[in-house]
Every structure is written in C-alpha cells, then in structure tokens.
Design a protein around this motif. Structure first.
Motif, mmCIF file in Angstrom:
data_model
loop_
_atom_site.group_PDB
_atom_site.id
_atom_site.type_symbol
_atom_site.label_atom_id
_atom_site.label_comp_id
_atom_site.label_asym_id
_atom_site.label_seq_id
_atom_site.Cartn_x
_atom_site.Cartn_y
_atom_site.Cartn_z
ATOM 1 N N PRO A 180 0.816 -1.224 0.000
ATOM 2 C CA PRO A 180 0.000 0.000 0.000
ATOM 3 C C PRO A 180 0.848 1.273 0.000
ATOM 4 N N ASP A 181 1.931 1.268 0.765
ATOM 5 C CA ASP A 181 2.773 2.459 0.832
ATOM 6 C C ASP A 181 3.515 2.697 -0.474
ATOM 7 N N LEU A 182 4.013 1.632 -1.063
ATOM 8 C CA LEU A 182 4.736 1.766 -2.325
ATOM 9 C C LEU A 182 3.798 2.225 -3.436
ATOM 10 N N ALA A 183 2.611 1.640 -3.493
ATOM 11 C CA ALA A 183 1.636 2.048 -4.510
ATOM 12 C C ALA A 183 1.223 3.511 -4.320
ATOM 13 N N ARG A 184 1.077 3.932 -3.065
ATOM 14 C CA ARG A 184 0.704 5.332 -2.798
ATOM 15 C C ARG A 184 1.786 6.291 -3.300
ATOM 16 N N VAL A 185 3.044 5.971 -3.044
ATOM 17 C CA VAL A 185 4.138 6.827 -3.501
ATOM 18 C C VAL A 185 4.112 6.964 -5.018
ATOM 19 N N LYS A 193 -0.758 5.712 -13.206
ATOM 20 C CA LYS A 193 -2.058 5.033 -13.177
ATOM 21 C C LYS A 193 -1.927 3.530 -12.939
ATOM 22 N N PHE A 194 -0.735 2.970 -13.201
ATOM 23 C CA PHE A 194 -0.512 1.527 -12.984
ATOM 24 C C PHE A 194 0.295 1.284 -11.704
ATOM 25 N N ALA A 195 0.141 2.165 -10.719
ATOM 26 C CA ALA A 195 0.932 2.096 -9.491
ATOM 27 C C ALA A 195 0.777 0.754 -8.787
ATOM 28 N N GLY A 196 -0.462 0.238 -8.702
ATOM 29 C CA GLY A 196 -0.690 -1.028 -8.020
ATOM 30 C C GLY A 196 0.009 -2.184 -8.700
ATOM 31 N N ARG A 197 -0.045 -2.239 -10.020
ATOM 32 C CA ARG A 197 0.606 -3.322 -10.756
ATOM 33 C C ARG A 197 2.126 -3.255 -10.607
ATOM 34 N N ILE A 198 2.666 -2.044 -10.646
ATOM 35 C CA ILE A 198 4.108 -1.895 -10.515
ATOM 36 C C ILE A 198 4.563 -2.293 -9.111
ATOM 37 N N ALA A 199 3.812 -1.867 -8.108
ATOM 38 C CA ALA A 199 4.153 -2.238 -6.723
ATOM 39 C C ALA A 199 4.121 -3.748 -6.536
ATOM 40 N N SER A 200 3.144 -4.412 -7.120
ATOM 41 C CA SER A 200 3.060 -5.872 -7.017
ATOM 42 C C SER A 200 4.259 -6.541 -7.675
ATOM 43 N N ALA A 201 4.664 -6.030 -8.839
ATOM 44 C CA ALA A 201 5.819 -6.603 -9.534
ATOM 45 C C ALA A 201 7.100 -6.412 -8.726
ATOM 46 N N ILE A 202 7.231 -5.268 -8.102
ATOM 47 C CA ILE A 202 8.421 -5.004 -7.278
ATOM 48 C C ILE A 202 8.474 -5.967 -6.095
ATOM 49 N N ILE A 203 7.345 -6.175 -5.445
ATOM 50 C CA ILE A 203 7.318 -7.058 -4.273
ATOM 51 C C ILE A 203 7.605 -8.502 -4.672
ATOM 52 N N LEU A 220 11.427 -3.891 -14.647
ATOM 53 C CA LEU A 220 10.220 -4.337 -13.932
ATOM 54 C C LEU A 220 9.042 -3.411 -14.216
ATOM 55 N N VAL A 221 9.304 -2.126 -14.193
ATOM 56 C CA VAL A 221 8.239 -1.151 -14.449
ATOM 57 C C VAL A 221 7.720 -1.301 -15.871
ATOM 58 N N ARG A 222 8.633 -1.410 -16.810
ATOM 59 C CA ARG A 222 8.232 -1.538 -18.209
ATOM 60 C C ARG A 222 7.350 -2.768 -18.421
ATOM 61 N N ASP A 223 7.724 -3.891 -17.826
ATOM 62 C CA ASP A 223 6.961 -5.125 -18.005
ATOM 63 C C ASP A 223 5.611 -5.080 -17.291
ATOM 64 N N SER A 224 5.456 -4.170 -16.336
ATOM 65 C CA SER A 224 4.201 -4.076 -15.582
ATOM 66 C C SER A 224 3.155 -3.225 -16.286
ATOM 67 N N ILE A 225 3.574 -2.423 -17.243
ATOM 68 C CA ILE A 225 2.663 -1.500 -17.933
ATOM 69 C C ILE A 225 2.193 -2.138 -19.236
ATOM 70 N N HIS A 235 9.491 7.358 -21.666
ATOM 71 C CA HIS A 235 9.956 6.106 -21.075
ATOM 72 C C HIS A 235 8.960 5.613 -20.029
ATOM 73 N N PRO A 236 8.602 4.316 -20.047
ATOM 74 C CA PRO A 236 7.606 3.800 -19.104
ATOM 75 C C PRO A 236 8.000 3.991 -17.637
ATOM 76 N N ALA A 237 9.297 4.045 -17.346
ATOM 77 C CA ALA A 237 9.740 4.144 -15.954
ATOM 78 C C ALA A 237 9.869 5.583 -15.468
ATOM 79 N N LYS A 238 9.594 6.539 -16.327
ATOM 80 C CA LYS A 238 9.810 7.941 -15.979
ATOM 81 C C LYS A 238 9.047 8.348 -14.717
ATOM 82 N N ARG A 239 7.777 8.013 -14.638
ATOM 83 C CA ARG A 239 6.944 8.432 -13.502
ATOM 84 C C ARG A 239 7.350 7.707 -12.209
ATOM 85 N N THR A 240 7.728 6.442 -12.333
ATOM 86 C CA THR A 240 8.154 5.689 -11.145
ATOM 87 C C THR A 240 9.441 6.273 -10.569
ATOM 88 N N PHE A 241 10.404 6.582 -11.413
ATOM 89 C CA PHE A 241 11.661 7.148 -10.931
ATOM 90 C C PHE A 241 11.434 8.532 -10.336
#
Length: 374
Positions: A180-185, A193-203, A220-225, A235-241
C-alpha cells in the motif's frame, strides 16, 4: 535545472549567455557531465532586476544553487547584491564554490535544504531578503551522474539521494515499503495510473532477490505496464523514478514548508521566482501564491478590513511556459512552468483600499431609491 558541459572551453548557446568552465582549484571534483544551460535565464534576470537593482546592498537567495548558472548571472548583473546559495548536494556546492570564486566576498554557500531558509538567514544575520529563486527538480549534475541512480536509462545503484550524507535510498524504499505504501508513492508523486501493478511486480521480484539496480527496476516497471500504454508518454519508468526521487528527498514536503517561509522573508518590493518541472510542484507554488494575492476579508463588505488585503501581486498571468528557442537550446526546459510574485507596500495597499472604498460607495449609491442613475 539546466545542463553542463565541462570541456575546458566556453560554450555559446542560442538564447543563453556564454557559459564558462573552470578548472578546479585545490580540490579534485572530477569532471562534470553534460552542458549546463540555466533554464529561462534571461526571464529570471528580468523578473528579479527591479528587486535586486534598486540601489545599495541587496540580498538574493538561490534556494536550489546546483551548478550556480543562475547565481553567477545574478552576481554579474548586480554588483552590489549578496548571494546566499542553498543546496543539499555537497558535490554541487563544491563545483559552485569554484565557479563563484571571483565573487567570494559577497557569497554565502550553505549546505541546506530550502525549508531550512529561516535558520540560515538567522545564522547569517539577514532579517530580510530582496529576491529568491527556486529552480526545482533534479539537477543536471545529479541526472548525468551514472553513480547516483536518478536516470532510468543507465544502470546504477538505486540511490537517488540529493544529499548523499544522510537519508534513506531508493533501494531501501523499493525493498522495504509495504505494497500500500509503495503504490501510494507511485500514484501520488508519480501520478502513475498503474501504481498497483508496478508495486506488485516489485514485491514479487524482491522476494526472489533484493532490487539494487536502476536498470532492473526500469525493466520491472516496463513489463508491468500494458503494451498500448508504453507507446506514448516517454519512457515507461519515468513516472516511477520521479516518484521514488520525490519520496527519498522529501521534495514536496520541503517545498510546502519553504514557499511560505520564503514569501515571509521578502522585503517590500522583493520578488520570488519559481521554476517547476511537474504538476505537483506547480500546484504547491500556485496555492502558496494564491493565498497571498487575494483579499482575506468578507466578500460582502463594501470595504476591505485593515490587514485583510493582498500582500503580494503576481508578475504573470498563470504559469509562463518556455519558448521554442529555449526548448531547442535546452530540451530539459520543455516541462518548465514559471511563476513569480512581488511583495506589496502596505501603505500602497491601504491607498488602494481607500480607492476601492470610494468606488464601492459610488456604485452602491447609484442603486439606492431616489438617487437616480449616472
């Protein structure tokens, strides 16, 4: 915050002043990466000039000193101005100290975050300032340094700290935060918009092995989107970084505290200029200024109550955007949004209040029975 080229020669760029390079003196700082072109330099100088050039000693704060491109230009343009430069990055401060060496008698360089401005001013003995510039976001030195972990296009340790002497790293965030904390960040700071999917992939990944590489995280981020979403928006990872960088450095929390403090520190006629690079920074800036430029008195009263009038005025209508020439010379300026404001004279505000009172009474009288109309 601009780009820098360190090649031992001067660089002329369209729409920007000639940029000088300096050989480090007495300290081995290594080579700078990139070409430093201060963003919206001429416009910043134009906006700050009335406050810094009004005669006698004036005080200017560069709240995000970086490689001192804006600071150098201010010191050149205003020979009586004292500069207070703040930066949390010790490497940037070392380079800035060399660049500004010829102005050493009127420069204070401070290892501090901009929300520490009140403490810095008190320590240096300055009760007020005449100008302040915030050039927000990540600096070119940090972005172009492969060992800092800010860039998703380069493989590096996941650090992302602007101040490498303290604080948690991005590696600690991605390997310790609960879902939940990672997805919120990612959702709040990265507007992902894909925060939940990316957080799940990271975990899932960190359960197999600790994530330590910026390249692995970007993968990981790219494969989650979903594939269709990867085709637009860079770049797909731009928002995550971006989100991780903001979380690691507490950028928005510091800015939310710093802006009101900076406005409070300005003397009458003093000016603040803010360069923002994403919507979250710009919203905080807009809100801080809106609170100072509007009347706080009841709207149904015919006159403003003493002390309820605006204390600042905006210097532009909305956020100013870069021109085509600026973006061509410095592609990193493409997302910049500029806002600026000036502190009002309370006596002038009182006179304006009296003028509005006469106007309101005249308009009100025109609508009373038996008074006729104009």
């Amino acid at each position: 915050m601009g780009i820098w080229r360190y090649d031992g020669s001067a660089v002329a760029t369209a729409g920007a002043r000639e940029e000088r390079t300096f050989q480090p003196v007495g300290v081995d700082m290594g080579e700078l990466r990139g070409t430093h072109v201060p963003v919206l330099l001429e416009r910043c100088l134009e906006l700050l000039a009335p406050a810094l050039g009004r005669g006698g000693r004036t005080v200017h704060v560069d709240a995000t000193l970086g490689l001192a491109g804006h600071a150098e230009a201010v010191l050149e343009a205003h020979p009586e101005t004292v500069l207070i430069g703040l930066d949390r990055d010790t490497e940037a401060l070392a380079h800035a100290r060399v660049r500004l060496a010829r102005f050493a008698d009127r420069v204070h360089l401070e290892h501090a975050v901009y929300d520490e401005l009140p403490e810095v001013l008190e320590r240096l003995g300055y009760p007020g300032i005449d100008g302040i510039l915030f050039d927000l976001g990540v600096s070119s030195l940090q972005l172009d340094a492969p060992d800092r972990g800010f860039a998703y296009a380069q493989d590096a340790p996941l650090d992302m700290r602007m101040d490498q002497t303290r604080g948690v790293t991005a590696e600690e965030v991605v390997n310790t935060y609960a879902h939940p904390d990672l997805a919120r960040v990612l959702r709040v700071y990265g507007e992902e918009k894909f925060a939940g999917r990316i957080a799940s992939a990271i975990i899932r990944e960190r359960e197999r092995a600790r994530i330590t590489s910026s390249a692995r995280l970007a993968e990981l981020v790219r494969d989650s989107i979903p594939a269709p979403a990867r085709r637009t928006g860079g770049h797909p990872a731009k928002r995550t970084f971006q989100a991780l960088r903001i979380e690691v450095n507490r950028e928005l929390a510091a800015l939310e505290t710093a802006l009101p403090s900076a406005l409070d520190a300005l003397t009458v006629g003093g000016r603040m200029v803010v360069l923002s690079y994403h919507s979250l920074e710009d919203r905080l800036t807009k809100a801080a200024l809106a609170d100072r430029v509007r009347s706080k008195g009841p709207i149904d009263l015919p006159v403003e109550l003493p002390g309820s009038g605006p204390t600042f005025r905006l210097l532009s209508r909305g956020a100013e955007l870069p021109g085509e020439a600026e973006v061509a010379a410095n592609p990193r300026a493409a997302s910049v949004r500029l806002r600026a404001a000036e502190r009002l004279d309370p006596n002038a505000t009182e006179q304006g209040r009296t003028d509005r009172e006469r106007s309101r009474r005249r308009v009100k009288g025109m609508h009373q029975p038996g008074t006729g109309s104009a």
